[in-house]
Design an enzyme around this catalytic site. Structure first.
Site, PDB file in Angstrom:
ATOM      1  N   ASN A   9      44.042  38.012  40.914  1.00  0.00           N
ATOM      2  CA  ASN A   9      43.604  36.718  40.382  1.00  0.00           C
ATOM      3  C   ASN A   9      43.828  36.716  38.872  1.00  0.00           C
ATOM      4  OD1 ASN A   9      42.201  34.433  39.564  1.00  0.00           O
ATOM      5  ND2 ASN A   9      40.162  35.289  39.972  1.00  0.00           N
ATOM      6  N   TRP A  10      44.850  35.991  38.447  1.00  0.00           N
ATOM      7  CA  TRP A  10      45.187  35.990  37.013  1.00  0.00           C
ATOM      8  C   TRP A  10      44.219  35.150  36.188  1.00  0.00           C
ATOM      9  CZ3 TRP A  10      51.298  35.526  36.441  1.00  0.00           C
ATOM     10  CH2 TRP A  10      51.874  36.724  36.869  1.00  0.00           C
ATOM     11  N   LYS A  11      43.383  34.353  36.839  1.00  0.00           N
ATOM     12  CA  LYS A  11      42.484  33.424  36.120  1.00  0.00           C
ATOM     13  C   LYS A  11      43.347  32.578  35.160  1.00  0.00           C
ATOM     14  CE  LYS A  11      38.987  36.946  36.600  1.00  0.00           C
ATOM     15  NZ  LYS A  11      37.626  37.336  36.339  1.00  0.00           N
ATOM     16  N   HIS A  94      34.654  31.466  43.947  1.00  0.00           N
ATOM     17  CA  HIS A  94      34.677  32.521  42.921  1.00  0.00           C
ATOM     18  C   HIS A  94      33.477  32.320  41.996  1.00  0.00           C
ATOM     19  CE1 HIS A  94      35.830  34.952  39.481  1.00  0.00           C
ATOM     20  NE2 HIS A  94      36.635  35.593  40.298  1.00  0.00           N
ATOM     21  N   GLU A  96      33.061  32.519  38.937  1.00  0.00           N
ATOM     22  CA  GLU A  96      33.303  31.694  37.727  1.00  0.00           C
ATOM     23  C   GLU A  96      33.309  30.211  38.082  1.00  0.00           C
ATOM     24  OE1 GLU A  96      36.831  33.772  36.398  1.00  0.00           O
ATOM     25  OE2 GLU A  96      35.571  35.534  36.041  1.00  0.00           O
ATOM     26  N   GLU A 166      32.133  40.207  45.790  1.00  0.00           N
ATOM     27  CA  GLU A 166      32.296  40.438  44.358  1.00  0.00           C
ATOM     28  C   GLU A 166      30.936  40.367  43.675  1.00  0.00           C
ATOM     29  OE1 GLU A 166      36.437  39.441  42.903  1.00  0.00           O
ATOM     30  OE2 GLU A 166      35.422  37.530  43.001  1.00  0.00           O
ATOM     31  N   GLY A 172      34.722  41.470  35.601  1.00  0.00           N
ATOM     32  CA  GLY A 172      35.158  41.420  34.210  1.00  0.00           C
ATOM     33  C   GLY A 172      34.280  42.209  33.254  1.00  0.00           C
ATOM     34  N   SER A 211      35.958  44.655  38.720  1.00  0.00           N
ATOM     35  CA  SER A 211      36.458  45.771  37.899  1.00  0.00           C
ATOM     36  C   SER A 211      37.150  46.855  38.724  1.00  0.00           C
ATOM     37  CB  SER A 211      35.326  46.347  37.034  1.00  0.00           C
ATOM     38  OG  SER A 211      34.834  45.342  36.153  1.00  0.00           O
ATOM     39  N   GLY A 232      40.975  41.157  39.142  1.00  0.00           N
ATOM     40  CA  GLY A 232      41.130  40.245  38.008  1.00  0.00           C
ATOM     41  C   GLY A 232      41.937  40.916  36.901  1.00  0.00           C
TER      42      GLY A 232
END
Ligand code: PEP
Length: 249
Positions: A9-11, A94, A96, A166, A172, A211, A232
């Protein structure tokens, strides 16, 4: 038999150059054919990635979707649009999106349904906050997030979902759940899925995210109920992401 899945997931990171770099590296890499690998770039890069990944094992994924088929939803992208660009996986829930964009369980559910209706695979993200873990509410939180969605799907739809556990405190932060902590929650999710259908519970893939990096991937992925990873930060460096893919046993 559950086919391992490693998804990056590149965000809101990356570039056209990074898309090309991944296409090149994964086109040359020697990877097990009995696993799936996906990159979820920001949506403006989907068209370029579709071309760059054509001769590689990389599948495409998207980070979010609007549940409506079309209409006056400025800035949004529908499931059928993602499908036109060869997208295979779409994240829903997700942490976020839940925290920054206020997507509650209902919002997550309608996204999962829209993705399934388009014939794509949702990756349903669930996970507890640090406060919830400290209060001993990890399993209750995670299972309730699964329940909200799974109660509203039919038996056939449930089989096509991937779940990513997650822990919010590990995303992160550089702080990873220990393999034992992750395995405990994964086993609890799988045991809970048996209440819907034993066969579905044994075949549904459960990814770990939070992570995961080249140094800890092998140990996490060796756990019996961890069927892959949602990555991520470490998915932004081609060597790191390749090393994680290569640590699938
Ligand atoms: C994620 O965003 O899903 C994630 C797991 O991020 P990171 O690997 O950077 O913790």
């Amino acid at each position: 038999m559950r086919v391992p899945l490693i998804a990056g997931n590149w965000k809101m990171n990356g570039s056209l150059a990074l898309v090309e770099q991944f296409g090149q590296a994964f086109g040359e890499a020697n990877l097990s054919s009995s696993m799936e690998i996906a990159i979820l770039p920001p949506s403006p890069y989907l068209a370029a990635a579709q071309t760059a990944f054509e001769k590689t094992p990389l599948r495409l994924g998207a980070q979010t979707v609007n549940p409506e088929p079309s209409g006056a939803y400025t800035g949004e992208v529908s499931a059928s649009m993602l499908s036109e660009f060869g997208v295979h996986y779409v994240l829903a829930g997700h942490s976020e999106r839940r925290s920054l964009y206020h997507e509650d369980d209902k919002a997550v559910l309608v996204r999962v349904q829209a993705v399934l209706n388009e014939g794509l695979t949702p990756i349903l993200c669930v996970g507890e906050t640090l406060a919830e873990r400290d209060e001993g509410r990890t399993e209750a939180t995670v299972l309730s997030q699964v329940k909200t969605v799974f109660d509203m799907l039919n038996a056939q739809q449930r089989q096509h979902v991937v779940i990513a556990y997650e822990p919010v405190w590990a995303i992160g932060t550089g702080r990873t759940a220990t393999p034992e902590q992750a395995q405990t929650v994964h086993a609890a999710i799988r045991a809970y899925l048996v209440e819907y259908d034993k066969q579905m519970a044994s075949t549904l893939r459960l990814l770990y995210g939070g992570s995961m990096k080249r140094e800890n991937a092998a140990e996490l992925l060796a756990q019996p109920d961890i069927d892959g990873g949602l990555i991520g930060g470490a998915s932004l460096k081609v060597d790191d992401f390749l090393a994680i893919c290569q640590s699938v046993g």
